[in-house]
Design a protein around this motif. Structure first.
Motif, PDB file in Angstrom:
ATOM      1  N   PRO A 182      50.449  36.772  42.867  1.00  0.00           N
ATOM      2  CA  PRO A 182      49.532  37.708  42.224  1.00  0.00           C
ATOM      3  C   PRO A 182      49.831  37.822  40.725  1.00  0.00           C
ATOM      4  CG  PRO A 182      51.054  38.874  43.674  1.00  0.00           C
ATOM      5  CD  PRO A 182      51.366  37.422  43.791  1.00  0.00           C
ATOM      6  N   VAL A 183      48.779  37.866  39.912  1.00  0.00           N
ATOM      7  CA  VAL A 183      48.906  38.065  38.472  1.00  0.00           C
ATOM      8  C   VAL A 183      48.295  39.436  38.189  1.00  0.00           C
ATOM      9  CG1 VAL A 183      48.271  37.227  36.176  1.00  0.00           C
ATOM     10  CG2 VAL A 183      48.707  35.586  38.043  1.00  0.00           C
ATOM     11  N   LEU A 184      49.131  40.368  37.719  1.00  0.00           N
ATOM     12  CA  LEU A 184      48.711  41.762  37.537  1.00  0.00           C
ATOM     13  C   LEU A 184      48.514  42.071  36.061  1.00  0.00           C
ATOM     14  CD1 LEU A 184      51.241  43.304  40.079  1.00  0.00           C
ATOM     15  CD2 LEU A 184      48.852  42.727  40.498  1.00  0.00           C
ATOM     16  N   GLU A 185      47.663  43.035  35.805  1.00  0.00           N
ATOM     17  CA  GLU A 185      47.411  43.490  34.446  1.00  0.00           C
ATOM     18  C   GLU A 185      47.218  45.007  34.481  1.00  0.00           C
ATOM     19  OE1 GLU A 185      44.380  42.209  30.906  1.00  0.00           O
ATOM     20  OE2 GLU A 185      43.491  42.506  32.874  1.00  0.00           O
ATOM     21  N   GLU A 186      47.846  45.669  33.563  1.00  0.00           N
ATOM     22  CA  GLU A 186      47.613  47.109  33.451  1.00  0.00           C
ATOM     23  C   GLU A 186      46.385  47.314  32.564  1.00  0.00           C
ATOM     24  OE1 GLU A 186      52.063  49.020  33.902  1.00  0.00           O
ATOM     25  OE2 GLU A 186      51.170  48.943  31.916  1.00  0.00           O
ATOM     26  N   VAL A 187      45.506  48.204  33.005  1.00  0.00           N
ATOM     27  CA  VAL A 187      44.330  48.533  32.193  1.00  0.00           C
ATOM     28  C   VAL A 187      44.346  50.029  31.928  1.00  0.00           C
ATOM     29  CG1 VAL A 187      42.869  46.625  32.931  1.00  0.00           C
ATOM     30  CG2 VAL A 187      42.889  48.712  34.271  1.00  0.00           C
ATOM     31  N   LEU A 188      43.886  50.387  30.758  1.00  0.00           N
ATOM     32  CA  LEU A 188      43.884  51.789  30.375  1.00  0.00           C
ATOM     33  C   LEU A 188      42.546  52.410  30.738  1.00  0.00           C
ATOM     34  CD1 LEU A 188      45.563  53.988  29.066  1.00  0.00           C
ATOM     35  CD2 LEU A 188      44.557  53.344  26.884  1.00  0.00           C
ATOM     36  N   VAL A 189      42.616  53.377  31.595  1.00  0.00           N
ATOM     37  CA  VAL A 189      41.453  54.177  31.970  1.00  0.00           C
ATOM     38  C   VAL A 189      41.912  55.604  31.677  1.00  0.00           C
ATOM     39  CG1 VAL A 189      39.831  54.676  33.859  1.00  0.00           C
ATOM     40  CG2 VAL A 189      41.031  52.487  33.796  1.00  0.00           C
ATOM     41  N   VAL A 190      41.204  56.587  32.146  1.00  0.00           N
ATOM     42  CA  VAL A 190      41.682  57.942  31.984  1.00  0.00           C
ATOM     43  C   VAL A 190      43.041  58.028  32.671  1.00  0.00           C
ATOM     44  CG1 VAL A 190      41.203  60.368  32.478  1.00  0.00           C
ATOM     45  CG2 VAL A 190      39.331  58.814  31.879  1.00  0.00           C
ATOM     46  N   GLU A 191      43.180  57.273  33.686  1.00  0.00           N
ATOM     47  CA  GLU A 191      44.477  57.153  34.322  1.00  0.00           C
ATOM     48  C   GLU A 191      44.835  55.671  34.372  1.00  0.00           C
ATOM     49  OE1 GLU A 191      44.106  58.711  38.269  1.00  0.00           O
ATOM     50  OE2 GLU A 191      42.615  57.265  38.828  1.00  0.00           O
ATOM     51  N   LYS A 192      46.089  55.394  34.493  1.00  0.00           N
ATOM     52  CA  LYS A 192      46.533  54.004  34.548  1.00  0.00           C
ATOM     53  C   LYS A 192      46.400  53.499  35.976  1.00  0.00           C
ATOM     54  CE  LYS A 192      50.910  53.048  33.557  1.00  0.00           C
ATOM     55  NZ  LYS A 192      52.150  52.592  32.925  1.00  0.00           N
ATOM     56  N   ARG A 193      45.754  52.352  36.138  1.00  0.00           N
ATOM     57  CA  ARG A 193      45.595  51.707  37.442  1.00  0.00           C
ATOM     58  C   ARG A 193      46.111  50.276  37.344  1.00  0.00           C
ATOM     59  NH1 ARG A 193      39.443  53.293  39.103  1.00  0.00           N
ATOM     60  NH2 ARG A 193      39.744  55.542  39.018  1.00  0.00           N
ATOM     61  N   LEU A 194      46.492  49.782  38.467  1.00  0.00           N
ATOM     62  CA  LEU A 194      46.933  48.392  38.526  1.00  0.00           C
ATOM     63  C   LEU A 194      45.769  47.563  39.035  1.00  0.00           C
ATOM     64  CD1 LEU A 194      49.474  46.766  38.002  1.00  0.00           C
ATOM     65  CD2 LEU A 194      50.118  47.077  40.379  1.00  0.00           C
ATOM     66  N   LEU A 195      45.364  46.579  38.245  1.00  0.00           N
ATOM     67  CA  LEU A 195      44.230  45.738  38.572  1.00  0.00           C
ATOM     68  C   LEU A 195      44.740  44.352  38.947  1.00  0.00           C
ATOM     69  CD1 LEU A 195      41.095  45.305  38.518  1.00  0.00           C
ATOM     70  CD2 LEU A 195      41.402  44.535  36.156  1.00  0.00           C
ATOM     71  N   LEU A 196      44.349  43.871  40.106  1.00  0.00           N
ATOM     72  CA  LEU A 196      44.681  42.502  40.495  1.00  0.00           C
ATOM     73  C   LEU A 196      43.719  41.597  39.744  1.00  0.00           C
ATOM     74  CD1 LEU A 196      46.176  40.398  42.202  1.00  0.00           C
ATOM     75  CD2 LEU A 196      44.531  40.826  44.039  1.00  0.00           C
ATOM     76  N   LYS A 197      44.227  40.961  38.707  1.00  0.00           N
ATOM     77  CA  LYS A 197      43.402  40.153  37.821  1.00  0.00           C
ATOM     78  C   LYS A 197      43.038  38.828  38.474  1.00  0.00           C
ATOM     79  CE  LYS A 197      43.590  38.076  33.233  1.00  0.00           C
ATOM     80  NZ  LYS A 197      44.380  37.919  32.020  1.00  0.00           N
ATOM     81  N   GLU A 198      44.011  38.143  39.025  1.00  0.00           N
ATOM     82  CA  GLU A 198      43.766  36.869  39.689  1.00  0.00           C
ATOM     83  C   GLU A 198      44.955  36.533  40.570  1.00  0.00           C
ATOM     84  OE1 GLU A 198      43.578  33.395  37.113  1.00  0.00           O
ATOM     85  OE2 GLU A 198      45.177  34.165  35.839  1.00  0.00           O
ATOM     86  N   GLU A 199      44.793  35.524  41.384  1.00  0.00           N
ATOM     87  CA  GLU A 199      45.879  34.985  42.191  1.00  0.00           C
ATOM     88  C   GLU A 199      45.988  33.501  41.868  1.00  0.00           C
ATOM     89  OE1 GLU A 199      45.678  37.677  46.260  1.00  0.00           O
ATOM     90  OE2 GLU A 199      44.631  35.766  46.223  1.00  0.00           O
TER      91      GLU A 199
END
Length: 136
Positions: free
Chosen positions: A83-100
């Motif tokens: 898994p390749v993860l990326e943090e994205v800034l929203v009102v709250e921080k979520r972990l988005l699975l960008k790609e595999e």
């Protein structure tokens, strides 16, 4: 000289002495010759060699995952998934699975031939008896 003088006179008798002398001379007792030559022969060597590699396929995902339990590296049907993860800034921080990354491993047999040179030494030894009556 009278007879009395002759009796009193000393008579010398020569003494002979023999002496031995030693000398050396070279005598050929035989001849040995050695001939050495190297033969080179080319041989073809064939063998099956293995080539190992991997192919990488990027699989876009784009969905949020649990920040407390992110996906881990796993293997499914012989494919390793990273898994390749990326943090994205929203009102709250979520972990988005960008790609595999889907990695397929393979082994391929590849025929291989190479010419090699092998050397072999041969030695020929010849001996002949010499004439012992002739000095060198």
């Amino acid at each position: 000289m009278d007879d009395s003088d002759r009796r009193t006179a000393k008579t010398s008798i020569p003494v002979l002495e023999e002496r031995a002398t030693v000398s050396k001379r070279s005598v050929t007792t035989g001849v040995t010759t050695i001939d050495k030559h190297v033969e080179a022969q080319n041989h073809l060597v064939s063998e099956m060699l293995q080539s190992r590699g991997a192919s990488v396929e990027r699989v876009p995902k784009g969905h949020a995952v649990d920040i407390e339990h992110p996906p881990e590296v796993r293997t499914e049907n012989g494919t390793t998934i990273v898994p390749v993860l990326e943090e994205v800034l929203v009102v709250e921080k979520r972990l988005l699975l960008k790609e595999e990354l889907h990695i397929q491993h393979y082994v391929k047999d590849v025929p291989y031939t190479q010419e090699v040179t092998l050397r072999n030494e041969n030695v020929v030894i010849k001996h002949s008896d010499g004439d012992l009556s002739k000095p060198d």
